[in-house]
Scaffold this motif. Structure first.
Motif, PDB file in Angstrom:
ATOM      1  N   MET A   1       0.832  -1.194   0.000  1.00 58.84           N
ATOM      2  CA  MET A   1       0.000   0.000   0.000  1.00 58.84           C
ATOM      3  C   MET A   1       0.868   1.246   0.000  1.00 58.84           C
ATOM      4  SD  MET A   1      -3.035   1.337   0.143  1.00 58.84           S
ATOM      5  CE  MET A   1      -3.834   2.867   0.617  1.00 58.84           C
ATOM      6  N   VAL A   2       0.615   2.159  -0.960  1.00 57.32           N
ATOM      7  CA  VAL A   2       1.382   3.395  -1.050  1.00 57.32           C
ATOM      8  C   VAL A   2       0.977   4.346   0.072  1.00 57.32           C
ATOM      9  CG1 VAL A   2       1.801   5.448  -2.468  1.00 57.32           C
ATOM     10  CG2 VAL A   2       1.674   3.197  -3.534  1.00 57.32           C
TER      11      VAL A   2
ATOM     12  N   GLN B   1      -0.820  -2.880 -13.274  1.00 52.92           N
ATOM     13  CA  GLN B   1       0.190  -1.996 -12.684  1.00 52.92           C
ATOM     14  C   GLN B   1       1.263  -1.634 -13.697  1.00 52.92           C
ATOM     15  OE1 GLN B   1       1.355  -4.424  -9.337  1.00 52.92           O
ATOM     16  NE2 GLN B   1       0.099  -3.259  -7.891  1.00 52.92           N
ATOM     17  N   LEU B   2       1.670  -2.610 -14.513  1.00 52.29           N
ATOM     18  CA  LEU B   2       2.674  -2.347 -15.533  1.00 52.29           C
ATOM     19  C   LEU B   2       2.152  -1.317 -16.534  1.00 52.29           C
ATOM     20  CD1 LEU B   2       5.370  -2.998 -16.933  1.00 52.29           C
ATOM     21  CD2 LEU B   2       4.158  -4.828 -18.173  1.00 52.29           C
ATOM     22  N   ALA B   3       0.906  -1.496 -16.984  1.00 55.33           N
ATOM     23  CA  ALA B   3       0.333  -0.568 -17.965  1.00 55.33           C
ATOM     24  C   ALA B   3       0.232   0.845 -17.402  1.00 55.33           C
ATOM     25  CB  ALA B   3      -1.041  -1.065 -18.405  1.00 55.33           C
ATOM     26  N   LEU B   4      -0.155   0.951 -16.147  1.00 57.77           N
ATOM     27  CA  LEU B   4      -0.323   2.261 -15.521  1.00 57.77           C
ATOM     28  C   LEU B   4       1.028   2.922 -15.258  1.00 57.77           C
ATOM     29  CD1 LEU B   4      -2.367   4.266 -14.490  1.00 57.77           C
ATOM     30  CD2 LEU B   4      -2.546   2.955 -12.366  1.00 57.77           C
ATOM     31  N   ALA B   5       1.990   2.140 -14.788  1.00 54.50           N
ATOM     32  CA  ALA B   5       3.325   2.680 -14.534  1.00 54.50           C
ATOM     33  C   ALA B   5       3.967   3.152 -15.839  1.00 54.50           C
ATOM     34  CB  ALA B   5       4.207   1.632 -13.864  1.00 54.50           C
ATOM     35  N   TRP B   6       3.802   2.379 -16.919  1.00 58.65           N
ATOM     36  CA  TRP B   6       4.338   2.765 -18.221  1.00 58.65           C
ATOM     37  C   TRP B   6       3.764   4.114 -18.647  1.00 58.65           C
ATOM     38  CZ3 TRP B   6       1.994   3.899 -22.835  1.00 58.65           C
ATOM     39  CH2 TRP B   6       2.804   3.929 -23.982  1.00 58.65           C
TER      40      TRP B   6
ATOM     41  N   ARG C   1     -13.976  -1.092  -7.139  1.00 58.13           N
ATOM     42  CA  ARG C   1     -13.736  -1.853  -5.910  1.00 58.13           C
ATOM     43  C   ARG C   1     -12.469  -1.331  -5.247  1.00 58.13           C
ATOM     44  NH1 ARG C   1     -13.744  -5.733  -9.686  1.00 58.13           N
ATOM     45  NH2 ARG C   1     -11.663  -6.411  -9.058  1.00 58.13           N
ATOM     46  N   VAL C   2     -12.429  -1.419  -3.933  1.00 56.73           N
ATOM     47  CA  VAL C   2     -11.269  -0.940  -3.185  1.00 56.73           C
ATOM     48  C   VAL C   2     -10.019  -1.717  -3.584  1.00 56.73           C
ATOM     49  CG1 VAL C   2     -10.268  -0.729  -0.876  1.00 56.73           C
ATOM     50  CG2 VAL C   2     -12.657  -0.103  -1.260  1.00 56.73           C
ATOM     51  N   GLU C   3     -10.176  -3.014  -3.901  1.00 51.33           N
ATOM     52  CA  GLU C   3      -9.017  -3.818  -4.298  1.00 51.33           C
ATOM     53  C   GLU C   3      -8.341  -3.245  -5.539  1.00 51.33           C
ATOM     54  OE1 GLU C   3     -11.861  -5.907  -1.895  1.00 51.33           O
ATOM     55  OE2 GLU C   3     -12.108  -5.067  -3.903  1.00 51.33           O
ATOM     56  N   GLN C   4      -9.121  -2.679  -6.428  1.00 50.40           N
ATOM     57  CA  GLN C   4      -8.551  -2.078  -7.621  1.00 50.40           C
ATOM     58  C   GLN C   4      -7.729  -0.837  -7.268  1.00 50.40           C
ATOM     59  OE1 GLN C   4     -12.251  -1.507  -9.761  1.00 50.40           O
ATOM     60  NE2 GLN C   4     -11.808  -3.220 -11.119  1.00 50.40           N
ATOM     61  N   VAL C   5      -8.143  -0.128  -6.232  1.00 46.52           N
ATOM     62  CA  VAL C   5      -7.400   1.050  -5.795  1.00 46.52           C
ATOM     63  C   VAL C   5      -5.985   0.656  -5.386  1.00 46.52           C
ATOM     64  CG1 VAL C   5      -7.291   2.958  -4.144  1.00 46.52           C
ATOM     65  CG2 VAL C   5      -9.508   2.180  -5.009  1.00 46.52           C
ATOM     66  N   ASP C   6      -5.879  -0.372  -4.560  1.00 51.90           N
ATOM     67  CA  ASP C   6      -4.563  -0.816  -4.089  1.00 51.90           C
ATOM     68  C   ASP C   6      -3.688  -1.261  -5.252  1.00 51.90           C
ATOM     69  OD1 ASP C   6      -5.334  -0.275  -1.508  1.00 51.90           O
ATOM     70  OD2 ASP C   6      -5.952  -2.323  -1.072  1.00 51.90           O
ATOM     71  N   ASP C   7      -4.303  -1.908  -6.248  1.00 54.51           N
ATOM     72  CA  ASP C   7      -3.543  -2.329  -7.420  1.00 54.51           C
ATOM     73  C   ASP C   7      -3.042  -1.109  -8.184  1.00 54.51           C
ATOM     74  OD1 ASP C   7      -2.783  -4.800  -8.976  1.00 54.51           O
ATOM     75  OD2 ASP C   7      -3.755  -3.662 -10.567  1.00 54.51           O
TER      76      ASP C   7
ATOM     77  N   LEU D   1       3.037   2.816  -8.708  1.00 52.54           N
ATOM     78  CA  LEU D   1       4.084   3.802  -8.410  1.00 52.54           C
ATOM     79  C   LEU D   1       5.390   3.123  -8.014  1.00 52.54           C
ATOM     80  CD1 LEU D   1       1.968   6.382  -6.391  1.00 52.54           C
ATOM     81  CD2 LEU D   1       2.724   6.587  -8.764  1.00 52.54           C
ATOM     82  N   GLU D   2       5.288   1.952  -7.426  1.00 53.06           N
ATOM     83  CA  GLU D   2       6.479   1.246  -6.979  1.00 53.06           C
ATOM     84  C   GLU D   2       7.268   0.645  -8.146  1.00 53.06           C
ATOM     85  OE1 GLU D   2       5.022  -1.585  -4.175  1.00 53.06           O
ATOM     86  OE2 GLU D   2       4.149  -0.060  -2.859  1.00 53.06           O
ATOM     87  N   LEU D   3       6.673   0.644  -9.336  1.00 52.92           N
ATOM     88  CA  LEU D   3       7.339   0.080 -10.513  1.00 52.92           C
ATOM     89  C   LEU D   3       8.181   1.100 -11.263  1.00 52.92           C
ATOM     90  CD1 LEU D   3       4.719  -2.178 -12.349  1.00 52.92           C
ATOM     91  CD2 LEU D   3       6.665  -2.887 -10.975  1.00 52.92           C
TER      92      LEU D   3
END
Length: 348
Positions: free
Chosen positions: A1-2, A278-283, A299-305, A310-312
């Motif tokens: 979690m960021v 996460q890869l697509a968003l970080a790119w 869904r909240v789970e999507q938020v955490d994903d 950012l960590e990538l």
């Protein structure tokens, strides 16, 4: 979690406005008031992680999205001064256009639904060919001078239409738009990488890009070429034009290429210990011309994903980016830039 202290903030264009590299909008979930409770949990998770840019539009749910966001902000009891709230104007219900009369009336109604005294950014939600651009920009400036908005921007304007905006602003002595809200992802690249860069360089235009995971196509759920139940493409309410565009990737002529691309992206994501989304968003946010990428979550789970992307960023070095380009195989060819040997103006 960021955590909040690890969130990345960037100036939006050449303005002094700082926005989080990830932002949250309610296009997907703002159409019905029934989603309000879930959306409160989603927005809270984003805001608690340091996301400060919240986006909506009068057209989403014919005003419902603004109502939901207003209720969420009030219930969250967050520091309004630390939030960047935007809405977009073009059509709500049967009322259409960017005339002075309509913009003033629409702003009044939007602020009422949002329960706010002002928005930080008002976007012109598509170009209006039936209203003189000078009239629209005079109305925008009027609303800014009255304190109803702090900045303005455009959404899905062409480079030529943006140049027309700059000419009118120069003529009248008004402030330029600070951002263009355009689509950008691994699959949709032309605007950000080819048609708009000269505006980024010469006018300091920022971007608040939407659909960075391309409507979920890059999430990994479609990797086997089927449409899973409950996915966006399985939603019968999805606009036919949107469905046709997304389904074109699975047409017979494109299917093999699409599935190979998905597999390649999944392999790289696994290697990095990340999800494909996460890869697509970080790119997407790795691109220095992306000020912030708008996320949509049901869904909240999507938020955490989303936040995990950012960590990538530090892992996407030049070598990894070249590998991704090899998998995508769709890098657009920009026009010849004869200034490429000169230092690029620094981005704030």
């Amino acid at each position: 979690m960021v955590e909040k202290d690890t969130m990345i903030y960037r100036n939006l264009g050449n303005s002094g406005l700082k926005v989080s590299a990830l932002s949250i909008g309610n296009w997907l979930t703002g159409h019905s008031l029934d989603f309000e409770e879930t959306q409160f949990q989603v927005f809270s998770r984003f805001v608690n992680a340091g996301v400060n840019f919240l986006d909506t539009a009068e057209i989403y749910g014919a005003g419902n999205a603004e109502t939901i966001l207003g209720n969420i902000i009030k219930r969250g009891d967050w520091d309004r001064d630390k939030l960047v709230v935007s809405t977009k104007f073009l059509r709500c219900g049967g009322s259409v256009g960017l005339s002075r009369k309509r913009l003033i009336q629409s702003m009044k109604k939007s602020l009422s639904r949002l329960q706010l005294d002002y928005v930080d950014i008002m976007f012109l939600h598509r170009y209006d060919h039936e209203v003189p651009l000078e009239e629209t920009i005079r109305a925008v400036n009027h609303l800014i001078e009255k304190g109803k908005a702090s900045y303005w921007g455009t959404s899905e304007f062409t480079a030529q239409q943006l140049m027309e905006c700059y000419k009118v602003c120069d003529k009248l002595g008004y402030e330029y738009p600070i951002a263009e809200q355009c689509q950008y992802s691994m699959l949709i690249r032309e605007n950000v990488e080819v048609t708009l860069p000269h505006l980024f360089d010469n006018y300091g235009l920022g971007t608040t890009v939407w659909s960075p995971i391309s409507g979920g196509l890059l999430s990994g759920k479609y990797n086997d070429g089927t449409i899973p139940e409950g996915s966006r493409l399985a939603d019968p309410s999805l606009a036919p034009m949107v469905r046709e565009r997304y389904m074109s990737y699975f047409a017979e002529a494109n299917r093999e290429k699409t599935l190979n691309m998905f597999k390649g992206l999944k392999d790289i994501a696994n290697e990095l210990g990340a999800s494909q989304a996460q890869l697509a968003l970080a790119w997407c946010i790795k691109n220095e011309d992306v000020s912030t990428a708008l996320c949509g979550a049901s869904r909240v789970e999507q938020v955490d994903d989303n936040l995990g992307s950012l960590e990538l960023l530090n892992k996407l070095d030049d070598g990894m980016l070249r590998r991704i380009e090899d998998v995508l195989g769709n890098r657009p060819t920009p026009p010849m830039d004869y200034r490429k040997w000169a230092p690029r103006p620094p981005r704030r």
